[in-house]
Design an enzyme around this catalytic site. Structure first.
Site, PDB file in Angstrom:
ATOM      1  N   ASP A   1     -21.152 -34.554  -9.454  1.00 44.96           N
ATOM      2  CA  ASP A   1     -21.797 -33.288  -9.813  1.00 44.96           C
ATOM      3  C   ASP A   1     -21.017 -32.590 -10.926  1.00 44.96           C
ATOM      4  O   ASP A   1     -20.793 -31.382 -10.894  1.00 44.96           O
ATOM      5  CB  ASP A   1     -21.909 -32.380  -8.592  1.00 44.96           C
ATOM      6  CG  ASP A   1     -22.903 -31.234  -8.796  1.00 44.96           C
ATOM      7  OD1 ASP A   1     -23.769 -31.344  -9.695  1.00 44.96           O
ATOM      8  OD2 ASP A   1     -22.821 -30.226  -8.072  1.00 44.96           O
TER       9      ASP A   1
ATOM     10  N   GLY B   1     -23.936 -20.378  -4.917  1.00 48.38           N
ATOM     11  CA  GLY B   1     -24.689 -21.575  -5.250  1.00 48.38           C
ATOM     12  C   GLY B   1     -25.568 -21.986  -4.083  1.00 48.38           C
ATOM     13  O   GLY B   1     -25.657 -21.283  -3.066  1.00 48.38           O
ATOM     14  N   GLY B   2     -26.214 -23.139  -4.235  1.00 50.25           N
ATOM     15  CA  GLY B   2     -27.136 -23.594  -3.209  1.00 50.25           C
ATOM     16  C   GLY B   2     -26.469 -23.929  -1.890  1.00 50.25           C
ATOM     17  O   GLY B   2     -27.111 -23.883  -0.834  1.00 50.25           O
ATOM     18  N   PHE B   3     -25.171 -24.269  -1.939  1.00 46.41           N
ATOM     19  CA  PHE B   3     -24.491 -24.707  -0.726  1.00 46.41           C
ATOM     20  C   PHE B   3     -23.490 -23.694  -0.186  1.00 46.41           C
ATOM     21  O   PHE B   3     -22.798 -23.978   0.787  1.00 46.41           O
ATOM     22  CB  PHE B   3     -23.793 -26.040  -0.980  1.00 46.41           C
ATOM     23  CG  PHE B   3     -24.741 -27.182  -1.189  1.00 46.41           C
ATOM     24  CD1 PHE B   3     -25.306 -27.850  -0.113  1.00 46.41           C
ATOM     25  CD2 PHE B   3     -25.109 -27.574  -2.468  1.00 46.41           C
ATOM     26  CE1 PHE B   3     -26.193 -28.888  -0.302  1.00 46.41           C
ATOM     27  CE2 PHE B   3     -25.992 -28.613  -2.670  1.00 46.41           C
ATOM     28  CZ  PHE B   3     -26.541 -29.272  -1.586  1.00 46.41           C
ATOM     29  N   GLY B   4     -23.408 -22.506  -0.799  1.00 46.89           N
ATOM     30  CA  GLY B   4     -22.481 -21.529  -0.248  1.00 46.89           C
ATOM     31  C   GLY B   4     -22.177 -20.383  -1.191  1.00 46.89           C
ATOM     32  O   GLY B   4     -22.710 -20.299  -2.301  1.00 46.89           O
TER      33      GLY B   4
ATOM     34  N   LYS C   1     -14.528 -20.370  -0.301  1.00 49.57           N
ATOM     35  CA  LYS C   1     -15.916 -20.820  -0.329  1.00 49.57           C
ATOM     36  C   LYS C   1     -16.448 -20.909   1.097  1.00 49.57           C
ATOM     37  O   LYS C   1     -15.929 -21.662   1.915  1.00 49.57           O
ATOM     38  CB  LYS C   1     -16.030 -22.183  -1.007  1.00 49.57           C
ATOM     39  CG  LYS C   1     -17.437 -22.780  -1.010  1.00 49.57           C
ATOM     40  CD  LYS C   1     -17.435 -24.165  -1.631  1.00 49.57           C
ATOM     41  CE  LYS C   1     -18.791 -24.833  -1.520  1.00 49.57           C
ATOM     42  NZ  LYS C   1     -18.764 -26.210  -2.090  1.00 49.57           N
TER      43      LYS C   1
END
Length: 330
Positions: free
Chosen positions: A171, A45-48, A63
């Site tokens: 989210d 995803g965008g964060f990891g 993660k």
């Protein structure tokens, strides 16, 4: 594996085997070991990036946060929320790594010491993917109502636990709801989550984060975030579990929902409509949603949950295809 890693691995396996155990701090070296040098990527995803790891007692998901996009405060806020979330419908948090490794690097003809920030989280591994994958990949589930009702109920119970503990998820979406071996829903990804102080009903933000389809109108218009923002996203997810992932205008949704024949599905459609009310104050709390589910279960015989929810598939598909659009109309 050295003696320190062996002891650390034993501690992690102990946490994994004991549902009541608290999460622990882990080393980068151990997480690198159990993921075979981060070789088995299972999500991104965008964060990891998420990797699968193996213990003697079972599998885990690790993660690795993007150190350039996730600040230390954001990382610690996520850990704080995860430590406060222990429920059967929330992915279980096992441990975290917050290491900074020093190494020499060349710079302008000389060598300098540079620090590499490692920010990782370790969870139970949930084998059946997420709700988006469930809805998009397995077309045989289109009429499998008992499973979908179980998912709706599980998401609501997990969200009730979060709100009771003053955690605003922020989210909620199908990608962030995993499915375990028994098709129980488990909420995950607390990267945007925040605690609300006692008596605090909302917070204001200038940075609108999340996925547009699931962002409540008041966040877009005023930057107002509250538990009712989660309720809006919940309503969209329930709708998707009822009629699929197609983009449908909320204003014209009733015609589609009226094609549902199963009594429980029709009542869930009503709950979803209330959750997606454009006015925040008109949406129910999660406790009220749970009460509605309890009421419909008491009104409709339990045997109904084992029937297939008949949908006029052909008419529904024609209707949905005629109302495709790039985003929800609020």
């Amino acid at each position: 594996m050295d003696d320190d890693q062996a002891r650390e691995l034993e501690a992690l396996e102990g946490v994994f085997s004991d549902p009541s155990a608290e999460s622990i701090k882990l080393s980068y070296g151990l997480l690198k070991l159990i993921t075979k040098k981060f070789s088995n990527e299972i999500g991104r995803g965008g964060f990891g990036v998420v990797y699968k790891g193996d213990l003697k007692t079972g599998a885990v998901a690790v993660k690795m946060s993007n150190a350039y996009k996730v600040t230390d405060k954001q990382f610690m806020d996520e850990i704080k929320c995860l430590k406060g979330a222990n429920h059967k419908n929330i992915v279980r948090f096992l441990g975290y790594c917050a290491d900074t490794q020093e190494e020499t690097m060349p710079l302008d003809g000389t060598f300098v010491m540079a620090g590499q920030r490692n920010r990782l989280l370790c969870f139970e591994y949930v084998p059946n993917g997420n709700i988006r994958q469930y809805l998009e990949q397995d077309k045989s589930h289109e009429n499998h109502w008992p499973t979908r009702y179980q998912l709706i109920r599980g998401i609501c119970e997990g969200l009730q636990y979060l709100h009771d503990n003053k955690i605003n998820h922020r989210d909620l979406k199908p990608e962030n709801i995993m499915l375990d071996a028994h098709m129980e829903a488990k909420i995950t990804d607390f990267g945007l989550s925040r605690f609300l102080d006692q008596g605090q009903s909302k917070m204001i933000t200038q940075n609108i984060c999340g996925t547009p389809r699931y962002i409540a109108p008041e966040i877009i218009d005023k930057g107002e975030i509250s538990f009712k923002s989660d309720i809006y996203a919940l309503g969209i997810i329930i709708i998707e579990l009822l009629v699929g992932m197609k983009m449908i205008s909320l204003e014209s949704l009733d015609e589609s929902l009226n094609l549902l024949f199963c009594p429980r599905a029709r009542m869930c459609a009503k709950i979803a409509r209330n959750c997606t009310n454009a006015k925040r104050d008109n949406r129910p709390t999660i406790s009220e949603v749970i009460c509605d589910l309890d009421e419909l279960e008491s009104m409709i015989p339990k045997s109904f949950i084992n029937q297939v929810c008949l949908i006029k598939s052909k008419l529904l598909l024609q209707y949905i295809n005629s109302h495709l659009q790039s985003s929800l109309v609020h």
